[in-house]
Design an enzyme around this catalytic site. Structure first.
Site, short mmCIF file in Angstrom:
data_model
loop_
_atom_site.label_atom_id
_atom_site.label_comp_id
_atom_site.label_asym_id
_atom_site.label_seq_id
_atom_site.Cartn_x
_atom_site.Cartn_y
_atom_site.Cartn_z
N GLN A 181 0.83 -1.20 0.00
CA GLN A 181 0.00 0.00 0.00
C GLN A 181 0.87 1.25 0.00
OE1 GLN A 181 -3.08 -0.01 -0.56
NE2 GLN A 181 -4.14 -1.71 0.43
N TYR A 207 -5.25 -12.71 -2.07
CA TYR A 207 -4.55 -11.56 -2.68
C TYR A 207 -3.64 -10.94 -1.62
CZ TYR A 207 -8.72 -12.02 -5.70
OH TYR A 207 -9.74 -12.50 -6.49
N GLU A 225 -1.43 -15.77 -3.08
CA GLU A 225 -1.02 -14.66 -3.94
C GLU A 225 -0.55 -15.19 -5.30
OE1 GLU A 225 -0.06 -11.47 -5.86
OE2 GLU A 225 -0.96 -11.25 -3.86
N ASP A 241 -8.55 -8.91 -0.47
CA ASP A 241 -8.09 -7.56 -0.82
C ASP A 241 -7.71 -7.57 -2.30
OD1 ASP A 241 -7.18 -4.98 -0.87
OD2 ASP A 241 -5.41 -5.33 0.39
N CYS A 252 -10.13 -1.24 -3.13
CA CYS A 252 -9.69 0.08 -3.61
C CYS A 252 -10.63 0.61 -4.68
CB CYS A 252 -8.26 0.02 -4.14
SG CYS A 252 -8.04 -1.12 -5.54
#
Length: 518
Positions: free
Chosen positions: A259, A288, A309, A357, A384
């Protein structure tokens, strides 16, 4: 030209931060206007149900307009709200998320809490600058034109020092992009995207080292679809730099996702963990997971955590981060939608809580279906992109109750925002879903990303246009989103298939971009 001049009040922003007024009931999008401005403008592009324009002058300034601290703001597309008050920016973001929850997700729910960023400028720890004809800059708003930038108030001081040094690089014309990653100590990992293969950096190397550069990588990227290709070559220094969140250290390599706003990310993760309520006997999946920043923050309190991931180098980093911090957590490489099924069914590891996420496009349809077929006690969804999150919540609410959602201002002075939602498993034995009738079943779409019904509604609401599934499929195919054959071609021999009109094509493309599909 007087007949092409119009007056109007900015009443809203679109998802890109463009000010919106209305002319004869149709929206007009204007760069640089803020809500409350009375402006004189001209139309630069006109369609049947919307237009884009250019502000000639501000007749009456909004009481919420402020002076931008950035000399490039008028031309640069990097920031949206440097001329808008911080308080009003937060209120607009909250209202926009509420609108998505209501209109896109069909939820009678409002934001529980708005959490602001401690820093409004100099917060970015990762920037990508474009290089064109020997000049370094950022894209102009809604354009591929480069605005030359000597210093950016959104990145840290040490990164700006590196940017100034790179302006003096003798082979600047051989670069197409520069990436500058900064950690909490001000250390720099520099990425140089080359046009012509290997480069020499002797003329600036000593200055870069003095400015805090600990690592330099070359990246060979012939395409423009992504910032970087997978071809990285270290040409100086350490393999990684170190980042720190919530008392845990993380190694950051060139392509690791992390981030961009550290202090605000700590607030985001605290809220996510608060929603998750981890306990020692929990089994938790983090989908993720990137370099493991959420996984390790949860695992240090005792539960069993497995992170999934798709980027292999990030998984390697996550495993090393777990080892260095002495936190037991497992990390698995693979697509979330496939790997979770394998772990669940083949290894018989059934979690009772899950964190997701995903990127801006939201959850993969296969993953959404799996989460619905195998509901867990708690599901925490970090996003996001509130629009694609709302799309996914609409589907997930059939087996989960959306309990609450918070907004975190992870990207101050832009139209972007981070959200975190808590979902809990419905008691399906006693829950009856009566929201969908038989007449609505035809609108349900099982293709990837936004449904056809959602795209049709978006286009109708925004542009007043009705578009067919055939037109949507044509535009999705144009952008490489593969469709079922029968949506694109007639089965009747020699039957003529109509092409999507330009006006509807642009509206559908806007919808696809809105839902994070292109």
């Amino acid at each position: 030209m007087a007949e092409n001049k119009f007056r109007g009040e900015i009443i809203d922003f679109d998802f890109k931060g463009l000010g919106m007024t209305k002319l004869n009931g149709s929206p007009v999008f204007l760069n640089g206007g803020v809500i409350g401005d009375e402006v004189e403008y001209i139309i630069t592009k006109k369609k049947k149900n919307f237009a884009k324009g250019e502000i000639l002058r501000i007749l009456e300034k909004s009481k919420d307009r402020v002076e931008s601290p950035c000399p490039y703001f008028k031309d640069c597309g990097g920031c949206d709200f440097l001329n808008y008050s911080d308080d009003k920016e937060l209120k607009w973001k909250e209202a926009d998320v509420n609108k998505n929850l209501n209109k896109l997700a069909g939820l009678d729910l409002e934001v529980e809490e708005v959490i602001d960023s401690p820093d409004k400028t100099h917060y970015r720890n990762n920037m990508q600058f474009q290089v064109s004809d020997g000049k370094i800059g950022l894209f102009a708003k809604n354009s591929k034109e480069i605005v030359p930038i000597k210093t950016c108030i959104m990145q840290k001081d040490s990164a700006n020092q590196v940017l100034k040094i790179m302006w003096n690089y003798k082979k600047l014309k051989d670069l197409k992009r520069i990436g500058i990653r900064t950690n909490y100590k001000g250390d720099i990992l520099l990425i140089l995207v080359s046009k012509r293969g290997r480069l020499e950096i002797k003329d600036v190397l000593s200055d870069l080292i003095d400015a805090g550069v600990k690592s330099i990588y070359l990246n060979y990227n012939k395409e423009d679809k992504t910032h970087y290709s997978r071809e990285f070559e270290k040409i100086y220094g350490d393999d990684t730099i170190e980042e720190r969140l919530l008392g845990i250290n993380y190694k950051i390599s060139p392509e690791s996702f992390f981030q961009i706003n550290g202090p605000a990310t700590e607030k985001l993760y605290k809220k996510a963990i608060d929603y998750l309520e981890p306990k020692e006997d929990d089994k938790i999946y983090d989908l993720y997971c990137g370099v493991g920043s959420i996984s390790l923050s949860v695992a240090k309190s005792g539960p069993e955590v497995i992170g999934i991931e798709i980027v292999e180098s990030a998984v390697d980093d996550a495993r090393e981060n777990a080892e260095k911090n002495n936190i037991p957590a497992r990390f698995v490489h693979g697509p979330a939608e496939e790997t979770i099924e394998k772990l669940w069914e083949e290894e018989k590891i059934a979690p009772n809580k899950i964190i997701v996420d995903p990127p801006r496009k939201g959850l993969d349809e296969k993953l959404v279906n799996f989460l619905k077929e195998n509901p867990v006690e708690r599901l925490v969804y970090i996003s996001c992109n509130p629009a694609t999150q709302a799309r996914d919540l609409k589907s997930l609410k059939k087996v989960y109750k959306v309990e609450k959602i918070s907004v975190v201002n992870l990207f101050p002075n832009t139209a972007h925002v981070e959200t975190v939602a808590l979902l809990s498993k419905l008691n399906t034995e006693h829950h009856l879903d009566i929201e969908i009738g038989e007449d609505e079943l035809s609108e349900i779409d099982f293709s990837k990303d936004a449904t056809y019904g959602e795209i049709k509604k978006y286009v109708l609401d925004k542009y007043g246009l009705k578009v067919s599934s055939l037109y949507i499929a044509q535009i999705k195919r144009k952008h490489g989103l593969i469709e079922r054959e029968n949506y694109n071609f007639s089965k009747k021999e020699n039957q003529r298939v109509p092409n999507c009109p330009e006006e509807k094509e642009k509206a559908i493309e806007d919808a696809l971009e809105h839902f994070g599909m292109i």
